[in-house]
Design a protein around this motif. Structure first.
Motif, short mmCIF file in Angstrom:
data_model
loop_
_atom_site.label_atom_id
_atom_site.label_comp_id
_atom_site.label_asym_id
_atom_site.label_seq_id
_atom_site.Cartn_x
_atom_site.Cartn_y
_atom_site.Cartn_z
N VAL A 1 0.87 -1.15 -0.05
CA VAL A 1 -0.07 0.07 0.06
C VAL A 1 1.00 1.34 -0.09
CG1 VAL A 1 -1.64 1.57 1.34
CG2 VAL A 1 -1.75 -1.18 1.07
N ALA A 2 1.95 1.31 0.93
CA ALA A 2 2.85 2.36 0.88
C ALA A 2 3.53 2.52 -0.28
CB ALA A 2 3.97 2.26 1.94
N ALA A 3 3.96 1.55 -1.07
CA ALA A 3 4.67 1.56 -2.30
C ALA A 3 3.73 1.97 -3.60
CB ALA A 3 5.02 0.36 -2.79
N TYR A 4 2.47 1.64 -3.34
CA TYR A 4 1.37 2.15 -4.35
C TYR A 4 1.04 3.53 -4.17
CZ TYR A 4 -2.01 1.71 -7.93
OH TYR A 4 -2.77 2.04 -9.17
N ALA A 5 0.95 4.03 -2.83
CA ALA A 5 0.82 5.53 -2.68
C ALA A 5 1.83 6.36 -3.14
CB ALA A 5 0.73 5.69 -1.19
N ALA A 6 3.19 5.66 -3.19
CA ALA A 6 4.30 6.43 -3.63
C ALA A 6 4.23 6.57 -5.15
CB ALA A 6 5.58 5.84 -3.49
N TRP A 7 3.56 5.58 -5.82
CA TRP A 7 3.53 5.41 -7.33
C TRP A 7 2.36 6.54 -7.75
CZ3 TRP A 7 4.87 4.63 -12.01
CH2 TRP A 7 4.08 4.45 -13.01
N GLN A 8 1.23 6.61 -6.77
CA GLN A 8 0.32 7.57 -7.02
C GLN A 8 0.77 9.21 -6.87
OE1 GLN A 8 -2.48 5.84 -3.86
NE2 GLN A 8 -3.74 5.21 -5.63
N ARG B 1 3.97 9.92 -7.65
CA ARG B 1 4.69 10.10 -8.81
C ARG B 1 3.95 10.30 -9.83
NH1 ARG B 1 8.77 5.41 -10.28
NH2 ARG B 1 9.63 5.72 -8.19
N LEU B 2 2.72 10.02 -9.91
CA LEU B 2 1.78 10.35 -11.07
C LEU B 2 1.22 11.98 -10.75
CD1 LEU B 2 -0.11 7.06 -11.70
CD2 LEU B 2 1.75 8.15 -12.97
N GLY B 3 1.32 12.32 -9.52
CA GLY B 3 0.73 13.74 -9.30
C GLY B 3 -0.39 13.87 -8.34
N TYR B 4 -0.72 12.43 -7.88
CA TYR B 4 -1.85 12.53 -6.81
C TYR B 4 -1.35 12.90 -5.49
CZ TYR B 4 -4.20 9.54 -10.17
OH TYR B 4 -4.77 8.84 -11.43
N ARG B 5 -2.50 13.48 -4.77
CA ARG B 5 -1.93 14.21 -3.60
C ARG B 5 -3.22 13.86 -2.49
NH1 ARG B 5 2.04 14.10 -5.50
NH2 ARG B 5 3.68 15.61 -6.03
N GLY B 6 -2.89 14.05 -1.39
CA GLY B 6 -3.89 13.80 0.04
C GLY B 6 -4.55 12.44 -0.13
N ASP B 7 -5.91 12.51 -0.02
CA ASP B 7 -6.70 11.20 0.01
C ASP B 7 -6.51 10.48 -1.43
OD1 ASP B 7 -7.38 11.63 2.66
OD2 ASP B 7 -9.24 12.54 2.19
N ALA B 8 -6.22 11.22 -2.42
CA ALA B 8 -6.22 10.46 -3.85
C ALA B 8 -4.87 9.53 -3.76
CB ALA B 8 -6.04 11.70 -4.85
N ALA B 9 -3.80 9.84 -2.85
CA ALA B 9 -2.61 8.94 -2.99
C ALA B 9 -2.69 8.10 -1.48
CB ALA B 9 -1.26 9.99 -2.77
N ASP B 10 -3.77 7.31 -1.71
CA ASP B 10 -3.95 6.57 -0.29
C ASP B 10 -3.61 4.93 -0.43
OD1 ASP B 10 -5.75 5.49 -2.21
OD2 ASP B 10 -7.45 5.69 -1.03
N GLY B 11 -2.84 4.76 -1.65
CA GLY B 11 -2.24 3.27 -1.84
C GLY B 11 -3.52 2.30 -2.22
N ILE B 12 -4.63 2.73 -2.48
CA ILE B 12 -5.65 1.97 -3.27
C ILE B 12 -5.72 1.90 -4.51
CG2 ILE B 12 -8.22 1.01 -2.96
CD1 ILE B 12 -6.54 0.64 -0.29
#
Length: 303
Positions: A264-271, A273-284
């Motif tokens: 989940v943490a790694a996927y949040a880092a991917w989000q 990287r794509l420019g997502y922030r806050g709740d949009a980068a929750d790792g889901i």
């Protein structure tokens, strides 16, 4: 005596018949062989799933459910006509049925009425589950019926069988109704015609990448982090975890098929990287971010 086709040959003959084949994870090694023998093969059995939604249907047929472990068939034919290979070997699809029916299939003679259930069908039949509610009202799209015809013809062609080696579950076990919505007599007529014709080319683009189902992946991601008990596993997680490892966001030692806290943490880092922030980068995983990961690291995303 007809020994089972090898997994590679099985997939090849389906594709040669013009089918779009989706290979789901480690399907070649997913079976119930520890519970009994598989083969010799005598026929093809068609079922309906009593489910809706392709992703959910494929997941259930691969993994099974409480009291009936998967795989529940060898291939799942979804409404779009794709054939999803979920297991190979002994599968929990036919169960016990009528020995007289089996003898008729072997001899390719007229089927008797099934009135007993004492013969192991999982050993002798290739099984295909077809996405349909089985209520007599859920439609059977043209593409799906054509895929059933092609699947059965492909296997019959490979073994030198006629259409009489193809039966429905309702013809094997007394009390069963599947498949409901078309007759097996009409389907055997279609198969017979096809066996007298040359295979056609695919009408749909054939996927060449592994398939990851977003709904399954998101469920795994939501259920694993900080939850006690057995984590949910799904074969698609490995494709995503491998992509995150290749992206430098997940340690290779954490590649375990569980969408745990590290994933989940790694996927949040991917989000991010794509420019997502806050709740949009929750790792889901979401469709947009997962599709971009798949495009970059070699898998196809299906809702």
């Amino acid at each position: 005596m007809a020994p089972p086709l090898s997994p590679a040959k099985f997939a090849d003959v389906l594709r040669a018949e013009g089918l779009v084949v989706v290979e789901v994870g480690d399907w070649e090694h997913h079976n119930r062989n520890a519970k009994g023998p598989w083969g010799p093969m005598h026929g093809v059995m068609i079922h309906h799933t009593v489910t809706s939604g392709s992703a959910r249907t494929v997941e259930i047929c691969r993994d099974g459910y409480s009291g009936l472990p998967g795989p529940l068939c060898h291939g799942v034919i979804t409404k779009d006509g794709r054939v999803h290979l979920v297991g190979y070997g002994r599968a929990n699809h036919a169960g016990l049925g009528d020995g007289d029916v089996l003898r008729a299939v072997i001899n390719e003679t007229t089927l008797p009425t099934d009135n007993e259930a004492g013969t192991d069908g999982n050993r002798h039949f290739y099984g295909f589950e077809c996405e349909n509610l089985g209520d007599g009202e859920d439609p059977w799209p043209t593409a799906q019926l054509l895929a059933i015809e092609k699947v059965a013809a492909a296997i019959c062609r490979a073994h030198g069988w006629t259409e009489r080696s193809v039966i429905g579950h309702l013809e094997w076990h007394p009390g069963k109704s599947d498949p409901r919505g078309f007759t097996m007599a009409s389907m055997r007529g279609r198969i017979a015609k096809r066996l007298g014709a040359k295979p056609q080319t695919p009408t749909l683009p054939e996927p060449t990448k592994p398939v990851v189902y977003l709904s399954q992946l998101a469920a795994a991601a939501r259920s694993n982090p900080k939850v006690k008990g057995t984590p949910i596993t799904y074969v698609g997680v490995r494709f995503v975890e491998t992509a995150l490892v290749n992206a430098g966001l997940l340690a290779k030692v954490r590649l375990d098929g569980h969408f745990g806290e590290d994933t989940v943490a790694a996927y949040a880092a991917w989000q991010r990287r794509l420019g997502y922030r806050g709740d949009a980068a929750d790792g889901i995983p979401g469709m947009a971010s997962l599709t971009q990961l798949g495009d970059k690291y070699g898998f196809t995303v299906v809702a």
